[in-house]
Structure formats: C-alpha cells, structure tokens
Design an enzyme around this catalytic site. Structure first.
Site, PDB file in Angstrom:
ATOM      1  N   SER A 125      36.560  61.547 -23.120  1.00 11.78           N
ATOM      2  CA  SER A 125      35.997  60.191 -22.971  1.00 11.78           C
ATOM      3  C   SER A 125      37.027  59.181 -22.501  1.00 11.78           C
ATOM      4  O   SER A 125      38.200  59.226 -22.900  1.00 11.78           O
ATOM      5  CB  SER A 125      35.454  59.760 -24.332  1.00 11.78           C
ATOM      6  OG  SER A 125      35.228  58.371 -24.352  1.00 11.78           O
ATOM      7  N   GLU A 127      37.161  56.421 -23.657  1.00  9.77           N
ATOM      8  CA  GLU A 127      37.579  55.729 -24.881  1.00  9.77           C
ATOM      9  C   GLU A 127      39.008  56.153 -25.270  1.00  9.77           C
ATOM     10  O   GLU A 127      39.700  55.425 -25.986  1.00  9.77           O
ATOM     11  CB  GLU A 127      36.577  56.049 -25.996  1.00  9.77           C
ATOM     12  CG  GLU A 127      36.744  55.321 -27.317  1.00  9.77           C
ATOM     13  CD  GLU A 127      36.399  53.837 -27.311  1.00  9.77           C
ATOM     14  OE1 GLU A 127      35.768  53.346 -26.351  1.00  9.77           O
ATOM     15  OE2 GLU A 127      36.781  53.151 -28.276  1.00  9.77           O
ATOM     16  N   TYR A 149      37.085  57.324 -33.338  1.00 12.74           N
ATOM     17  CA  TYR A 149      36.407  58.168 -32.345  1.00 12.74           C
ATOM     18  C   TYR A 149      37.363  58.497 -31.200  1.00 12.74           C
ATOM     19  O   TYR A 149      37.488  59.652 -30.785  1.00 12.74           O
ATOM     20  CB  TYR A 149      35.168  57.433 -31.814  1.00 12.74           C
ATOM     21  CG  TYR A 149      34.547  58.058 -30.584  1.00 12.74           C
ATOM     22  CD1 TYR A 149      33.655  59.132 -30.692  1.00 12.74           C
ATOM     23  CD2 TYR A 149      34.857  57.584 -29.307  1.00 12.74           C
ATOM     24  CE1 TYR A 149      33.101  59.706 -29.558  1.00 12.74           C
ATOM     25  CE2 TYR A 149      34.298  58.147 -28.174  1.00 12.74           C
ATOM     26  CZ  TYR A 149      33.427  59.211 -28.307  1.00 12.74           C
ATOM     27  OH  TYR A 149      32.882  59.774 -27.175  1.00 12.74           O
TER      28      TYR A 149
HETATM   29  P1  NAP Z   1      24.524  61.629 -27.996  1.00 16.41           P
HETATM   30  O1  NAP Z   1      23.292  61.218 -27.259  1.00 16.41           O
HETATM   31  O2  NAP Z   1      24.937  60.866 -29.218  1.00 16.41           O
HETATM   32  O3  NAP Z   1      24.344  63.175 -28.413  1.00 16.41           O
HETATM   33  C1  NAP Z   1      25.229  63.803 -29.330  1.00 16.41           C
HETATM   34  C2  NAP Z   1      24.730  65.202 -29.621  1.00 16.41           C
HETATM   35  O4  NAP Z   1      25.632  65.841 -30.535  1.00 16.41           O
HETATM   36  C3  NAP Z   1      23.340  65.273 -30.251  1.00 16.41           C
HETATM   37  O5  NAP Z   1      22.643  66.352 -29.683  1.00 16.41           O
HETATM   38  C4  NAP Z   1      23.667  65.572 -31.714  1.00 16.41           C
HETATM   39  O6  NAP Z   1      22.642  66.254 -32.389  1.00 16.41           O
HETATM   40  C5  NAP Z   1      24.854  66.501 -31.543  1.00 16.41           C
HETATM   41  N1  NAP Z   1      25.667  66.676 -32.766  1.00 16.41           N
HETATM   42  C6  NAP Z   1      26.323  65.729 -33.434  1.00 16.41           C
HETATM   43  N2  NAP Z   1      26.962  66.276 -34.490  1.00 16.41           N
HETATM   44  C7  NAP Z   1      26.715  67.615 -34.474  1.00 16.41           C
HETATM   45  C8  NAP Z   1      27.084  68.729 -35.295  1.00 16.41           C
HETATM   46  N3  NAP Z   1      27.854  68.587 -36.377  1.00 16.41           N
HETATM   47  N4  NAP Z   1      26.651  69.971 -34.975  1.00 16.41           N
HETATM   48  C9  NAP Z   1      25.854  70.124 -33.897  1.00 16.41           C
HETATM   49  N5  NAP Z   1      25.448  69.124 -33.085  1.00 16.41           N
HETATM   50  C10 NAP Z   1      25.869  67.874 -33.379  1.00 16.41           C
HETATM   51  O7  NAP Z   1      25.795  61.641 -27.021  1.00 16.41           O
HETATM   52  P2  NAP Z   1      25.844  61.671 -25.412  1.00 16.41           P
HETATM   53  O8  NAP Z   1      25.855  60.269 -24.908  1.00 16.41           O
HETATM   54  O9  NAP Z   1      24.852  62.637 -24.907  1.00 16.41           O
HETATM   55  O10 NAP Z   1      27.320  62.221 -25.175  1.00 16.41           O
HETATM   56  C11 NAP Z   1      27.567  63.627 -25.056  1.00 16.41           C
HETATM   57  C12 NAP Z   1      29.037  63.890 -25.300  1.00 16.41           C
HETATM   58  O11 NAP Z   1      29.815  63.193 -24.326  1.00 16.41           O
HETATM   59  C13 NAP Z   1      29.570  63.421 -26.639  1.00 16.41           C
HETATM   60  O12 NAP Z   1      30.591  64.325 -27.030  1.00 16.41           O
HETATM   61  C14 NAP Z   1      30.180  62.063 -26.343  1.00 16.41           C
HETATM   62  O13 NAP Z   1      31.170  61.754 -27.298  1.00 16.41           O
HETATM   63  C15 NAP Z   1      30.745  62.322 -24.972  1.00 16.41           C
HETATM   64  N6  NAP Z   1      30.869  61.165 -24.082  1.00 16.41           N
HETATM   65  C16 NAP Z   1      29.788  60.365 -23.842  1.00 16.41           C
HETATM   66  C17 NAP Z   1      29.908  59.315 -22.940  1.00 16.41           C
HETATM   67  C18 NAP Z   1      28.733  58.420 -22.636  1.00 16.41           C
HETATM   68  O14 NAP Z   1      28.954  57.341 -22.074  1.00 16.41           O
HETATM   69  N7  NAP Z   1      27.504  58.835 -22.923  1.00 16.41           N
HETATM   70  C19 NAP Z   1      31.137  59.078 -22.297  1.00 16.41           C
HETATM   71  C20 NAP Z   1      32.205  59.930 -22.551  1.00 16.41           C
HETATM   72  C21 NAP Z   1      32.067  60.982 -23.438  1.00 16.41           C
HETATM   73  P3  NAP Z   1      21.449  65.461 -33.182  1.00 16.41           P
HETATM   74  O15 NAP Z   1      20.396  65.202 -32.143  1.00 16.41           O
HETATM   75  O16 NAP Z   1      21.059  66.452 -34.200  1.00 16.41           O
HETATM   76  O17 NAP Z   1      22.043  64.198 -33.737  1.00 16.41           O
HETATM   77  O1  G4F Z   2      27.673  50.796 -25.583  1.00 14.31           O
HETATM   78  P1  G4F Z   2      28.838  50.849 -26.487  1.00 14.31           P
HETATM   79  O2  G4F Z   2      28.562  51.038 -27.936  1.00 14.31           O
HETATM   80  O3  G4F Z   2      29.797  51.969 -25.895  1.00 14.31           O
HETATM   81  P2  G4F Z   2      31.359  52.313 -26.076  1.00 14.31           P
HETATM   82  O4  G4F Z   2      31.893  51.815 -27.354  1.00 14.31           O
HETATM   83  O5  G4F Z   2      32.041  51.898 -24.832  1.00 14.31           O
HETATM   84  O6  G4F Z   2      31.316  53.909 -26.193  1.00 14.31           O
HETATM   85  C1  G4F Z   2      30.516  54.691 -25.313  1.00 14.31           C
HETATM   86  O7  G4F Z   2      31.282  55.037 -24.188  1.00 14.31           O
HETATM   87  C2  G4F Z   2      32.407  55.894 -24.458  1.00 14.31           C
HETATM   88  C3  G4F Z   2      33.112  56.133 -23.114  1.00 14.31           C
HETATM   89  O8  G4F Z   2      34.044  55.106 -22.883  1.00 14.31           O
HETATM   90  C4  G4F Z   2      31.897  57.177 -25.079  1.00 14.31           C
HETATM   91  F1  G4F Z   2      32.936  58.040 -25.273  1.00 14.31           F
HETATM   92  C5  G4F Z   2      31.188  56.864 -26.387  1.00 14.31           C
HETATM   93  O9  G4F Z   2      30.665  58.085 -26.936  1.00 14.31           O
HETATM   94  C6  G4F Z   2      30.031  55.925 -26.093  1.00 14.31           C
HETATM   95  O10 G4F Z   2      29.080  56.621 -25.308  1.00 14.31           O
HETATM   96  O11 G4F Z   2      29.712  49.493 -26.358  1.00 14.31           O
HETATM   97  C7  G4F Z   2      30.160  49.025 -25.107  1.00 14.31           C
HETATM   98  C8  G4F Z   2      30.758  47.629 -25.287  1.00 14.31           C
HETATM   99  C9  G4F Z   2      31.795  47.504 -26.397  1.00 14.31           C
HETATM  100  O12 G4F Z   2      32.922  46.819 -25.912  1.00 14.31           O
HETATM  101  C10 G4F Z   2      31.115  46.685 -27.470  1.00 14.31           C
HETATM  102  O13 G4F Z   2      32.005  45.864 -28.242  1.00 14.31           O
HETATM  103  O14 G4F Z   2      29.712  46.727 -25.634  1.00 14.31           O
HETATM  104  C11 G4F Z   2      30.197  45.846 -26.621  1.00 14.31           C
HETATM  105  N1  G4F Z   2      29.052  45.295 -27.368  1.00 14.31           N
HETATM  106  C12 G4F Z   2      28.725  43.973 -27.433  1.00 14.31           C
HETATM  107  N2  G4F Z   2      27.659  43.822 -28.236  1.00 14.31           N
HETATM  108  C13 G4F Z   2      28.204  46.000 -28.125  1.00 14.31           C
HETATM  109  C14 G4F Z   2      27.321  45.064 -28.666  1.00 14.31           C
HETATM  110  N3  G4F Z   2      28.104  47.322 -28.372  1.00 14.31           N
HETATM  111  C15 G4F Z   2      27.086  47.742 -29.166  1.00 14.31           C
HETATM  112  N4  G4F Z   2      26.936  49.069 -29.390  1.00 14.31           N
HETATM  113  N5  G4F Z   2      26.189  46.850 -29.732  1.00 14.31           N
HETATM  114  C16 G4F Z   2      26.263  45.509 -29.514  1.00 14.31           C
HETATM  115  O15 G4F Z   2      25.471  44.719 -30.049  1.00 14.31           O
END
Ligand code: NAP
Ligand code: G4F
Length: 329
Positions: A125, A127, A149
């Site tokens: 990520s 992050e 995280y």
């Molecule tokens: P998400 O919608 O929160 O999905 C997370 C998945 O992980 C869900 O299927 C959840 O299952 C499963 N999970 C959590 N804990 C588990 C456990 N102990 N055993 C088995 N399964 C488990 O996340 P996403 O946005 O699709 O992201 C996918 C991956 O990419 C994550 O690793 C996230 O950290 C990473 N990532 C995401 C972003 C982004 O912007 N979306 C960016 C960079 C990296 P349940 O449905 O049962 O909760």
């Molecule tokens: O949408 P966010 O919660 O995403 P964040 O923290 O960037 O993390 C996501 O992206 C990561 C990749 O860089 C992934 F690895 C991670 O799993 C996840 O998918 O927040 C984005 C921004 C933050 O700066 C937060 O402070 O939005 C700002 N924000 C402002 N108001 C808020 C809010 N975030 C959330 N969730 N809720 C608010 O009300």
C-alpha cells in the site's frame, strides 16, 4: 493450454470481487478464501457465486491456510485479505498486525510448503510512504508509515521480498495507491461522500460529517488496478511495482465534484467533525507509476471526475433514486 487456477484471499472485499470478475473473463478457475461468519457476507460476489469456488480459512490460522492451498492447487495466489481500514488500526493495533503483517508470513510459509511454484501477489500500500520522503513516490522512495496499518503493510511488503530472495519464490508486491469503486466499503472517504451525497440528494439526509478535507490522495478505479495485479504475475521475473494515476486531489476536491454532480453546493451540507481526524495523518500521496507503464504496459483508464460520477450515480441508483438526468428534468 490448461486452464489456470487462481486463489484469492479477501475475495469478499472490493478488490477481491473485481479481481475475480477479471480472472473469470480471462478463463481462470477462480477459488476464494472466506472466513467463517455467522452470516454470509457475499454481496460483492453474489453475481459470480455460481462460477467461483469458496473455501473457509483464516489468515490467523496457519493450518487452515496450508489445507486450503493443498485442496486448491493454485497457479497464482493473490493475498488481498487484510484489516484494511486505517482508523481501526489505532483501535486494534495488535489484531491489525496479526492479519495484515503476520498473516502474510503465514500464507507465504504455507505456499512454500505446499505449492512453491505458485506465483504470489502481495497487496502492499501507498500508506507505507506515510510522511512522504519524496514526491512523487516510486519504488525507490523510502517508507515512513504513519499508522499501525502502514507499519503492518511495511512488514508484509518486506517479508514478501525476503521470501522471494531467500527461497526463490515468484513473489511480487504491488504498492497500490488508493483505488475506489461503487463496491468500496462505506467507511472509506470517497464512498462515504458518494453515499452521503446521494442520500442528501434524495432527501434521506441533511448533512455529511467529515474530517480532514485537505488530505490529498492519488485516487484511481479499482477495476483498473486488479489488471495491474494480474500483469505482475505474468512477467518473466517477480518484482515490485507502484500503481497509481500520477494525479493527486484533496478530499475537498472530491467533495466538490460529488456535490456538483447532483447540482448542490457542498458548503451547505458538509460539517467538519474532529472525531474523523487521525492521530497522525498522511498529508499527500502521489504515484510515479512509470515502471508499471514501461514494464507492464499498465495505465489507468478511468479519470478522477469519471470515478466520482460513477460512484455518485451508483449510490443514487442503489438508494432507489432516479438517475441524475431524470432528477434534473
Ligand atoms: P476490503 O474491501 O476491506 O477487503 C478486505 C478483505 O479481507 C475482505 O474480503 C475481508 O473479509 C478479508 N479479511 C480480513 N481479515 C481476514 C482474515 N483474518 N482472514 C481472511 N480474510 C480476511 O479491502 P480492499 O479495498 O479490497 O483491499 C484489498 C487489499 O489491498 C487489502 O490488503 C488492502 O489493505 C490493500 N490495499 C487497498 C487499497 C485500496 O485503496 N483499496 C490500496 C492499497 C492496498 P470479510 O469480508 O470477511 O471482512
Ligand atoms: O478513504 P480513507 O479512509 O483512505 P486511506 O486512509 O487513505 O486508506 C486507504 O488507502 C490506502 C492506500 O493509500 C490503503 F492501503 C488502505 O487500505 C485504504 O484503502 O481516507 C482518505 C483520507 C484520509 O486522509 C482521511 O483523513 O480522507 C481523510 N478523511 C477526511 N474525512 C476521511 C474522512 N477519511 C474517512 N475514512 N472518513 C472521513 O470522514
């Protein structure tokens, strides 16, 4: 050629569901890992439920991971499961580390024992860049995580690199910047806004409470990003890649676009609520995805305004509202 088998952890999540769609289109046998729950949580994969195989296992349980891999015999393993919501990682730092950090080692170790020739993708990520040390961020930018995280993801990243270098596994780490979609969880900021805007437009809510509007992110569309994951595993050699759009926008810009889309002035509805501030913020993320473009031929297709419109439209439709066109008519 024989049909390939993919195994996806986190298949019920946003990315897992798009990746399953993509791999089915590529002709794969798609197997997914789900954790046991008292009620099924399969909304995102309902439309492909009859075309995929689901297996119960958990990132916390090493034996279950080895068992499921020996049942499935995968050619490719995509480790997308994690505790993925940054604010929760301050409330549950130890559990976050168990899932998001040690879970990677458990899965890599099971793969090494059961199917060492399977190709492995780790969901790293942006992050991890946290308090960014340079802008834009590339594969060479040092990490400085700002949340439990982010720290856990740095561990997952380096254990993937280490297993590749120690045991010769075909293990890749994709450092993905934020990617969103109508399947995004409701607590993440883009979806919270698109859903909130739709509710306000339909008369179901009168305000939207948010935290830091000045934070900037490099936001893309999840459907584009799962293609990058797959491309990484199709290369001759395993490597790590940054994936992002090369554009950064503030939360405020996303808010403005989303409200503009339904013809409303955001300043009348958005309330700043300090409960959504974080103990340590990531102020600015911006990807340099030049390596992915050169080596994978990957580029995003969906623009920031189109992503915003797609998400607001989907929430209007899901909430039973009429399409924007008929609302405006
Ligand atoms: P998400 O919608 O929160 O999905 C997370 C998945 O992980 C869900 O299927 C959840 O299952 C499963 N999970 C959590 N804990 C588990 C456990 N102990 N055993 C088995 N399964 C488990 O996340 P996403 O946005 O699709 O992201 C996918 C991956 O990419 C994550 O690793 C996230 O950290 C990473 N990532 C995401 C972003 C982004 O912007 N979306 C960016 C960079 C990296 P349940 O449905 O049962 O909760
Ligand atoms: O949408 P966010 O919660 O995403 P964040 O923290 O960037 O993390 C996501 O992206 C990561 C990749 O860089 C992934 F690895 C991670 O799993 C996840 O998918 O927040 C984005 C921004 C933050 O700066 C937060 O402070 O939005 C700002 N924000 C402002 N108001 C808020 C809010 N975030 C959330 N969730 N809720 C608010 O009300």
């Amino acid at each position: 050629m024989a049909r390939k088998t993919a195994f996806i952890t986190g298949i019920t999540g946003q990315d897992g569901s798009y990746l399953a769609d993509f791999l089915l289109d590529q002709g794969y046998r798609v197997c997914g890992m789900v954790r046991r729950s008292s009620t099924e949580n399969f909304q995102r994969i309902e439309h492909i439920r009859s075309r995929i195989e689901l297996y119960q296992a958990d990132l916390l349980d090493q034996t279950s991971l080895a068992q499921v891999l020996s049942q499935v015999h995968p050619d490719e393993v995509y480790n997308l499961a994690a505790m993925s919501f940054v604010p929760t990682s301050w409330q549950q730092p130890v559990l976050t580390a168990e899932y998001t950090a040690l879970g990677v080692t458990r899965l890599l170790d099971a793969l090494r024992a059961v199917c060492p020739h399977a190709r492995f993708y780790q969901a790293s990520s942006s992050e991890m860049f946290g308090k960014v040390q340079q802008t834009p961020q590339s594969e060479d930018t040092p990490f400085y995580p700002r949340s439990p995280y982010g720290v856990a993801k740095v561990y997952g990243h380096y254990i993937t690199v280490n297993y590749r270098e120690s045991y010769g596994l075909f293990a890749c780490s994709g450092v993905l910047f934020n990617h969103e979609s109508p399947r995004r969880g409701l607590e993440f900021v883009t979806r919270k806004i698109s859903h909130g805007v739709a509710k306000i437009r339909l008369g179901l809510a009168h305000e939207l409470r948010l935290g830091n509007l000045q934070a900037k992110r490099d936001w893309g569309f999840a459907g584009d990003y799962v293609r990058a994951m797959w491309l990484m595993l199709q290369q001759e050699k395993p490597d790590d890649y940054v994936i992002g759009t090369g554009e950064t926008h503030s939360v405020e810009e996303y808010v403005q676009l989303a409200f503009d889309h339904v013809g409303l002035d955001w300043r009348k509805y958005v309330v700043i609520d300090p409960q959504f501030y974080r103990p340590a913020e990531v102020d600015l993320l911006l990807a340099d995805a030049g390596k992915a473009k050169r080596q994978l031929g990957w580029q995003p297709k969906v623009s920031f305004p189109d992503l915003t419109a797609m998400m607001v439209e989907a929430d209007l439709a899901a909430l039973g509202g009429q399409r924007l066109a008929s609302l405006a008519a």
